[in-house]
Design an enzyme around this catalytic site. Structure first.
Site, PDB file in Angstrom:
ATOM      1  N   ARG A   1      79.390  35.362  11.534  1.00 19.62           N
ATOM      2  CA  ARG A   1      78.152  36.117  11.349  1.00 19.62           C
ATOM      3  C   ARG A   1      78.478  37.601  11.247  1.00 19.62           C
ATOM      4  NH1 ARG A   1      75.882  38.189  15.423  1.00 19.62           N
ATOM      5  NH2 ARG A   1      76.208  36.410  16.830  1.00 19.62           N
TER       6      ARG A   1
ATOM      7  N   TYR B   1      57.024  43.014  -6.794  1.00 22.23           N
ATOM      8  CA  TYR B   1      57.243  41.568  -6.701  1.00 22.23           C
ATOM      9  C   TYR B   1      56.363  40.985  -5.595  1.00 22.23           C
ATOM     10  CZ  TYR B   1      59.648  37.370  -4.996  1.00 22.23           C
ATOM     11  OH  TYR B   1      59.941  36.113  -4.530  1.00 22.23           O
TER      12      TYR B   1
ATOM     13  N   ASP C   1      64.927  48.809  -5.598  1.00 21.12           N
ATOM     14  CA  ASP C   1      65.235  47.417  -5.896  1.00 21.12           C
ATOM     15  C   ASP C   1      65.763  47.384  -7.327  1.00 21.12           C
ATOM     16  OD1 ASP C   1      65.260  44.753  -6.632  1.00 21.12           O
ATOM     17  OD2 ASP C   1      63.384  44.261  -5.627  1.00 21.12           O
TER      18      ASP C   1
ATOM     19  N   LYS D   1      69.629  36.612  -8.827  1.00 23.47           N
ATOM     20  CA  LYS D   1      69.221  36.838 -10.208  1.00 23.47           C
ATOM     21  C   LYS D   1      70.427  37.195 -11.087  1.00 23.47           C
ATOM     22  CE  LYS D   1      65.029  36.218  -8.522  1.00 23.47           C
ATOM     23  NZ  LYS D   1      65.123  36.374  -7.060  1.00 23.47           N
TER      24      LYS D   1
END
Length: 382
Positions: A51, A104, A176, A201
């Site tokens: 982690r 978004y 973004d 994406k």
């Protein structure tokens, strides 16, 4: 990898030196949760628990930071996990954020349904209008949050101007960069403080992995993000990091083809009688065309358009395409079509961010462009 190298060279090599033990040219998938320590506190290569850090993830983070011109990269389990961590790391209850009024739907939901319960205030504004942005700044505004191009209306924000405005107000600018990708646009070089991505994406590019990223070039910002990245734990797993890293190697080549195809599709749509408006920054008629030309290498692979026949006609087009697959997400090699009002932006229904009901969004893939044009022609003509 030397900063003087070109984009594609960095995408293929940054953070990805051949394995010193075997000579493998592709970084291994380190499928381990923990690491043997050489004595108490004696970490090999700085790794103790996956982690906190994993070599496969480190390779991806190094590569993405290099591509965005940053010094610190962080890979997350999803784009929204990346966004949430930025908010928790850099803001506090009572702070105010300016967001686009066509953001978004998932980002809007994060602000409206999650962060607001934590005490964060936000105001949606037309992000292309500097006067409107300035008018809504308050004493508690700590962040301006930008998508450019925006999702789904493809509006263009002037990154340099917004960075200057944010900094004069004592706030930071978060961009973004998912729609553009670092190949087409590098916000840090334009004055932004933080870049976020849904690496699902264009960066991953093959619709086979979910991921997110945050890149900064300021140690004072990197430290709280690193702390929350580990403390909140929404990190990219090693296999997801490996898949994303594999995808990013071809980002430049893919983006050029996405842009070639999208330019042809946008021109076709702009001439079609069934289309009442086309939103694509590469068209000279787009209000953000000049700003996009200043801050982007090319105009991207995303297009949205409005059907002159209204909502049901738009839905029918989405149902009729064959090469364009009806589906959410974007940025993969395959072309996708969707109805934002009923799909990706349904969470914004009834809010200031509600999208037009006759809007169709295209993620233009890298297929043969003649096939894409023929598919849209058939769908539009019924």
């Amino acid at each position: 990898m030397h900063e003087g190298h070109g984009f594609s060279t960095l995408a293929i090599h940054a953070g990805q030196e051949p394995d010193p033990l075997t000579g493998a040219v592709v970084p291994p998938i380190y499928a381990t949760s923990t690491y043997k320590q050489d004595g108490v506190g004696g970490l090999r290569g700085g790794y103790e628990y996956s982690r906190s850090g994993n070599p496969t993830r480190t390779a991806l983070e190094t590569c993405l930071a290099s591509l965005e011109g940053g010094s610190h990269g962080f890979a997350f389990a999803s784009g929204l996990a990346a966004e949430d961590t930025v908010l928790r790391a850099l803001l506090a209850p009572g702070d105010h954020v300016v967001i686009p009024d066509d953001a978004y739907g998932g980002t809007f939901r994060l602000f409206d349904k999650v962060a607001s319960r934590w005490g964060l205030d936000y105001t949606p504004v037309p992000i292309t209008n500097l006067s409107a942005v300035t008018a809504c700044l308050t004493e508690s505004t700590r962040m301006i949050w930008v998508e450019t191009p925006t999702n789904p209306l493809l509006n263009i924000a002037d990154i340099a101007a917004l960075a200057d405005l944010a900094h004069r107000h004592g706030a930071i600018l978060v961009v973004d960069n998912t729609f553009a990708s670092p190949y087409l646009q590098q916000p840090l070089a334009l004055g932004a403080d933080v870049v976020v991505h849904s690496t699902t994406k264009y960066i991953g590019g093959h619709s086979d992995v979910i991921g997110g990223a945050v890149i900064v070039d300021d140690t004072e910002l990197a430290e709280p993000i690193a702390f929350h990245h580990n403390s909140m734990g929404a990190v990219a797993g090693p296999f997801d990091a490996w898949l994303t890293l594999r995808g990013v190697k071809t980002l430049a080549a893919r983006m050029d083809r996405h842009c070639d195809n999208a330019e042809a599709v946008a021109e076709f749509l702009a001439r079609h009688d069934a289309v009442s408006a086309v939103h694509y920054p590469g068209l000279g008629s787009h209000p953000g065309h000049d700003v996009a030309g200043k801050q982007m290498k090319r105009y991207g692979g995303m297009i949205s358009f409005r059907h002159a026949g209204g909502e049901q006609a738009a839905v029918d087009v989405c149902d009729r395409t064959e090469v364009f697959t009806l589906g959410e997400s974007l940025g993969g090699v395959e072309s996708l079509i969707e109805h934002p009002g009923r799909m990706t932006h349904a969470s914004a229904a009834g809010s200031a961010l509600e999208v037009p009901s006759d809007l169709i969004r295209l993620s233009v893939g890298i297929e043969d462009v003649d096939d894409l044009l023929a598919d849209l022609r058939r769908a539009l003509e019924g």
